[in-house]
Design a protein around this motif. Sequence first.
Motif, short mmCIF file in Angstrom:
data_model
loop_
_atom_site.label_atom_id
_atom_site.label_comp_id
_atom_site.label_asym_id
_atom_site.label_seq_id
_atom_site.Cartn_x
_atom_site.Cartn_y
_atom_site.Cartn_z
N ALA A 1 54.12 47.65 38.63
CA ALA A 1 54.82 47.20 37.43
C ALA A 1 54.39 45.79 37.04
O ALA A 1 54.19 45.50 35.85
CB ALA A 1 56.34 47.24 37.65
N TYR A 2 54.25 44.90 38.01
CA TYR A 2 53.76 43.55 37.73
C TYR A 2 52.39 43.60 37.07
O TYR A 2 52.14 42.98 36.04
CB TYR A 2 53.66 42.75 39.02
CG TYR A 2 54.95 42.14 39.52
CD1 TYR A 2 55.69 41.25 38.74
CD2 TYR A 2 55.42 42.42 40.80
CE1 TYR A 2 56.86 40.69 39.22
CE2 TYR A 2 56.59 41.86 41.28
CZ TYR A 2 57.30 40.99 40.49
OH TYR A 2 58.46 40.44 40.95
N LEU A 3 51.48 44.33 37.69
CA LEU A 3 50.09 44.35 37.21
C LEU A 3 49.98 45.03 35.86
O LEU A 3 49.28 44.55 34.97
CB LEU A 3 49.21 45.07 38.24
CG LEU A 3 49.01 44.33 39.57
CD1 LEU A 3 48.22 45.20 40.55
CD2 LEU A 3 48.30 43.00 39.35
N LYS A 4 50.67 46.14 35.68
CA LYS A 4 50.61 46.84 34.40
C LYS A 4 51.23 45.98 33.30
O LYS A 4 50.72 45.93 32.17
CB LYS A 4 51.32 48.18 34.50
CG LYS A 4 51.28 48.99 33.20
CD LYS A 4 51.80 50.40 33.40
CE LYS A 4 51.88 51.15 32.06
NZ LYS A 4 50.61 51.16 31.32
N GLY A 5 52.34 45.31 33.61
CA GLY A 5 52.96 44.43 32.63
C GLY A 5 52.03 43.32 32.20
O GLY A 5 51.96 42.97 31.02
N PHE A 6 51.27 42.77 33.16
CA PHE A 6 50.32 41.70 32.84
C PHE A 6 49.23 42.20 31.91
O PHE A 6 48.97 41.62 30.85
CB PHE A 6 49.70 41.13 34.12
CG PHE A 6 48.58 40.17 33.84
CD1 PHE A 6 48.86 38.86 33.50
CD2 PHE A 6 47.26 40.58 33.90
CE1 PHE A 6 47.83 37.96 33.22
CE2 PHE A 6 46.22 39.70 33.62
CZ PHE A 6 46.51 38.38 33.28
N PHE A 7 48.57 43.26 32.27
CA PHE A 7 47.43 43.74 31.48
C PHE A 7 47.87 44.30 30.13
O PHE A 7 47.17 44.11 29.12
CB PHE A 7 46.64 44.78 32.27
CG PHE A 7 45.86 44.18 33.40
CD1 PHE A 7 44.76 43.37 33.15
CD2 PHE A 7 46.23 44.39 34.72
CE1 PHE A 7 44.05 42.78 34.19
CE2 PHE A 7 45.53 43.82 35.76
CZ PHE A 7 44.43 43.02 35.50
N ASP A 8 49.02 44.94 30.06
CA ASP A 8 49.51 45.43 28.77
C ASP A 8 49.92 44.27 27.87
O ASP A 8 49.74 44.33 26.64
CB ASP A 8 50.70 46.37 28.97
CG ASP A 8 50.28 47.74 29.49
OD1 ASP A 8 49.06 47.97 29.61
OD2 ASP A 8 51.16 48.57 29.77
N GLY A 9 50.47 43.21 28.45
CA GLY A 9 50.83 42.04 27.66
C GLY A 9 49.62 41.35 27.08
O GLY A 9 49.63 40.90 25.92
N ILE A 10 48.55 41.28 27.86
CA ILE A 10 47.31 40.66 27.40
C ILE A 10 46.70 41.45 26.25
O ILE A 10 46.19 40.88 25.27
CB ILE A 10 46.30 40.55 28.56
CG1 ILE A 10 46.79 39.52 29.60
CG2 ILE A 10 44.91 40.20 28.06
CD1 ILE A 10 46.77 38.09 29.13
N THR A 11 46.77 42.77 26.30
CA THR A 11 46.08 43.61 25.32
C THR A 11 46.95 44.04 24.14
O THR A 11 46.44 44.56 23.15
CB THR A 11 45.54 44.88 26.01
OG1 THR A 11 46.63 45.59 26.63
CG2 THR A 11 44.53 44.52 27.09
N LEU A 12 48.27 43.83 24.21
CA LEU A 12 49.17 44.27 23.16
C LEU A 12 48.89 43.53 21.85
O LEU A 12 48.81 42.31 21.82
CB LEU A 12 50.63 44.03 23.58
CG LEU A 12 51.72 44.66 22.71
CD1 LEU A 12 51.62 46.18 22.71
CD2 LEU A 12 53.11 44.23 23.22
#
Length: 348
Positions: free
Chosen positions: A329-340
């Motif tokens: 969840a931490y990692l997915k939240g980071f990468f999705d936030g960067i690309t959103l």
Amino acid sequence: MSFPRVAIIILNWNGWEDTLECLESVYQINYPEYDVIVVDNNSEDISIKKIEDYCAGYIKVDSNFFNYQNKNPIKIFEYSSNELQSSKLPEMDVINSVKPNEKLILIKNHKNYGFAKGNNIGISYALKSLDADYVLLLNNDTVVDKDFLTELVDAAKTNDNVGFVGPKVYIYSDKNTLQVAGGAKVDLKHGEVDEIAYHQRDEGQFDHYLEPDYIGGTCILCSREVIEEVGMLDPGYFMYWEDADWCFRGRKQGYKSVYAFKSKIWHKYGASSDTPFKMYYFTRNRIYFVKKNSTRGEFFLFSMFILAVTLSKSLRQLILQCDSKMSYAYLKGFFDGITLSVNSKVKV
């Protein structure tokens, strides 16, 4: 005396007991010109039935904050979110003829849209159909003081630069301890917030004018004019940070966030346990918010900081606590936030 018309929007999702206590407190306020809108985000429990029973007078609400008032049955005007697509609903004359504390507008969403889009459906209805002068977003797990809305509106009318107004928010379980004085300050370098008066005993030290960076979404008043210029909540957030984003967009247009210290509510606030679902959205939206409200250089520095934090937390969850779901969840939240992709304005 003429009073601006205020649409009070209460979002419900599987929380009918809190919603009924909130509704009963709202129906006892002194402000004379308001409409109550409950937006149900496709609850999976018996919320709709319980709300209908309360309005019919079958449920007496017990509370330490007020005495239940026996009154006429509350007339429900019920719509699905799809029915609201029409530009003018036929029952408006009937709605306007009913006293504020004897009517409820119930909007039933066909899915859980989250906090932002769920409230946006209510906002859109309030402005287009009710012709509201102000919109008030109010958490369903709150109880309000009888004068809370009068004080919020008075603060909003002080000058044209006031965009968002919030009350003094107490902790429900400890009536004299503050959760927040209106809102919070934001540190964009680290994507962190500092709630004003957080968990302090109220001894009058915050009984003065304040301009937070944003007003907390627990209770936030905004005028029609501001919403028409700034837009509604960004549904890209789903949950967390959408209130801060709304106020920051307003600030770019020259609108202040203001704390109305004479307005009081109580919030069923408490420390809740982290889940992968919550951690994903908090991490993602923290990044998304900073991306929208910082320069490219600032965002790059923040990204390096949050990456280090995210990786360290993720590894700790994975290695020390053997929690692969939280780590993911931490990692997915980071990468999705960067690309959103950034959504700069949500029109009415």
